[in-house]
Design a protein around this motif. Sequence first.
Motif, PDB file in Angstrom:
ATOM      1  N   LEU A  38      -9.208   0.884   2.986  1.00 57.53           N
ATOM      2  CA  LEU A  38      -7.672   0.883   2.437  1.00 57.53           C
ATOM      3  C   LEU A  38      -5.738   0.410   3.280  1.00 57.53           C
ATOM      4  O   LEU A  38      -5.072   0.724   2.580  1.00 57.53           O
ATOM      5  N   HIS A  39      -6.804   0.268   4.074  1.00 59.80           N
ATOM      6  CA  HIS A  39      -5.595  -0.785   5.024  1.00 59.80           C
ATOM      7  C   HIS A  39      -5.359  -2.319   5.239  1.00 59.80           C
ATOM      8  O   HIS A  39      -4.435  -2.933   5.461  1.00 59.80           O
ATOM      9  N   ASP A  40      -6.128  -2.316   3.661  1.00 51.73           N
ATOM     10  CA  ASP A  40      -5.937  -4.032   3.090  1.00 51.73           C
ATOM     11  C   ASP A  40      -5.031  -3.423   2.171  1.00 51.73           C
ATOM     12  O   ASP A  40      -5.471  -4.030   0.497  1.00 51.73           O
ATOM     13  N   ALA A  56       4.080  -5.734  -3.273  1.00 54.86           N
ATOM     14  CA  ALA A  56       4.993  -5.999  -2.045  1.00 54.86           C
ATOM     15  C   ALA A  56       5.628  -4.733  -1.363  1.00 54.86           C
ATOM     16  O   ALA A  56       5.858  -5.320  -0.487  1.00 54.86           O
ATOM     17  N   GLU A  57       5.605  -3.563  -2.059  1.00 54.52           N
ATOM     18  CA  GLU A  57       5.608  -2.983  -1.489  1.00 54.52           C
ATOM     19  C   GLU A  57       4.992  -1.993  -0.776  1.00 54.52           C
ATOM     20  O   GLU A  57       4.803  -1.145   0.519  1.00 54.52           O
ATOM     21  N   VAL A  58       3.371  -2.313  -1.374  1.00 53.03           N
ATOM     22  CA  VAL A  58       2.577  -1.763  -0.469  1.00 53.03           C
ATOM     23  C   VAL A  58       2.023  -2.451   0.283  1.00 53.03           C
ATOM     24  O   VAL A  58       2.090  -1.769   1.867  1.00 53.03           O
ATOM     25  N   GLU A  59       2.313  -3.581   0.751  1.00 48.74           N
ATOM     26  CA  GLU A  59       2.236  -4.272   1.493  1.00 48.74           C
ATOM     27  C   GLU A  59       3.057  -4.044   2.821  1.00 48.74           C
ATOM     28  O   GLU A  59       2.654  -3.934   4.108  1.00 48.74           O
ATOM     29  N   LYS A  60       4.537  -4.437   2.604  1.00 49.81           N
ATOM     30  CA  LYS A  60       5.556  -3.784   3.512  1.00 49.81           C
ATOM     31  C   LYS A  60       5.035  -2.198   4.012  1.00 49.81           C
ATOM     32  O   LYS A  60       5.353  -1.666   5.338  1.00 49.81           O
ATOM     33  N   CYS A  61       4.185  -1.050   2.857  1.00 44.79           N
ATOM     34  CA  CYS A  61       4.218   0.207   3.892  1.00 44.79           C
ATOM     35  C   CYS A  61       3.266   0.426   4.915  1.00 44.79           C
ATOM     36  O   CYS A  61       3.207   0.585   6.316  1.00 44.79           O
ATOM     37  N   GLU A  62       2.335  -1.262   4.709  1.00 46.53           N
ATOM     38  CA  GLU A  62       0.722  -1.823   5.291  1.00 46.53           C
ATOM     39  C   GLU A  62       1.635  -2.088   6.844  1.00 46.53           C
ATOM     40  O   GLU A  62       0.911  -1.451   7.508  1.00 46.53           O
ATOM     41  N   GLU A 117       2.015  10.647   6.236  1.00 47.68           N
ATOM     42  CA  GLU A 117       3.433  10.247   5.211  1.00 47.68           C
ATOM     43  C   GLU A 117       2.995   8.950   5.068  1.00 47.68           C
ATOM     44  O   GLU A 117       3.419   8.412   3.860  1.00 47.68           O
ATOM     45  N   HIS A 118       2.354   8.011   5.302  1.00 51.22           N
ATOM     46  CA  HIS A 118       2.408   6.805   5.090  1.00 51.22           C
ATOM     47  C   HIS A 118       1.561   6.828   3.542  1.00 51.22           C
ATOM     48  O   HIS A 118       1.502   6.204   2.371  1.00 51.22           O
ATOM     49  N   ILE A 119      -0.177   7.867   3.854  1.00 47.99           N
ATOM     50  CA  ILE A 119      -0.542   8.063   2.639  1.00 47.99           C
ATOM     51  C   ILE A 119       0.179   7.936   0.926  1.00 47.99           C
ATOM     52  O   ILE A 119       0.171   7.978  -0.291  1.00 47.99           O
ATOM     53  N   TRP A 120       1.191   8.881   1.251  1.00 50.38           N
ATOM     54  CA  TRP A 120       2.343   9.752   0.266  1.00 50.38           C
ATOM     55  C   TRP A 120       3.116   8.849  -0.114  1.00 50.38           C
ATOM     56  O   TRP A 120       3.706   8.146  -0.975  1.00 50.38           O
ATOM     57  N   TYR A 134      -6.695   6.348  -5.891  1.00 52.52           N
ATOM     58  CA  TYR A 134      -6.240   6.280  -4.464  1.00 52.52           C
ATOM     59  C   TYR A 134      -6.778   7.115  -3.356  1.00 52.52           C
ATOM     60  O   TYR A 134      -6.926   7.766  -2.638  1.00 52.52           O
ATOM     61  N   ALA A 135      -6.291   8.927  -4.408  1.00 55.06           N
ATOM     62  CA  ALA A 135      -6.558  10.056  -3.981  1.00 55.06           C
ATOM     63  C   ALA A 135      -7.929   9.608  -4.121  1.00 55.06           C
ATOM     64  O   ALA A 135      -8.627  10.328  -2.918  1.00 55.06           O
TER      65      ALA A 135
END
Length: 154
Positions: A38-40, A56-62, A117-120, A134-135
């Motif tokens: 989940l963190h890749d 790109a957005e998910v990568e930034k969040c990670e 918060e990261h999951i949301w 994802y859920a």
Amino acid sequence: MKKTFFGIAALMLLAAGMSFGIARWLTCRHEHGVSINLHDAAWLKGALGMTPSQFAEVEKCEREFRVKMESSCAAHCAARFALGEELAKPKPDLEKARACVEKMNTVQADAERTTLEHIWKVRALLTEEQGQRYAAMIYHEVCTACPLGIHHPS
């Protein structure tokens, strides 16, 4: 008499082997060999079929999540090491030890909130269908394994 003895011994070994096999199967049946990471962000992109902008957005969040978690990990380890040093003393101070445990608890609670918060944040970037997948992945990681490996939820 010897044939009876060896027959009973063979049946006992067979029963023990079957018991072990069944117990092992019941314990490991949730592990289907599917590796969820989940963190890749690259793995998530493929698993969820993300668009380049979502990726790109998910990568930034990670990246942001990883920085926060590394900070939490460092604080937790510092409190744990301080606890270890206190407990190693000939006469440990109970209040100092308790303070270390409370610091560890606070950091762990903050890390859990950061994870939520990261999951949301990630889920908000996904389509409805991707969010459902994802859920399901989150559920699998959170609800089907004990982090300590002590008990096995059914």
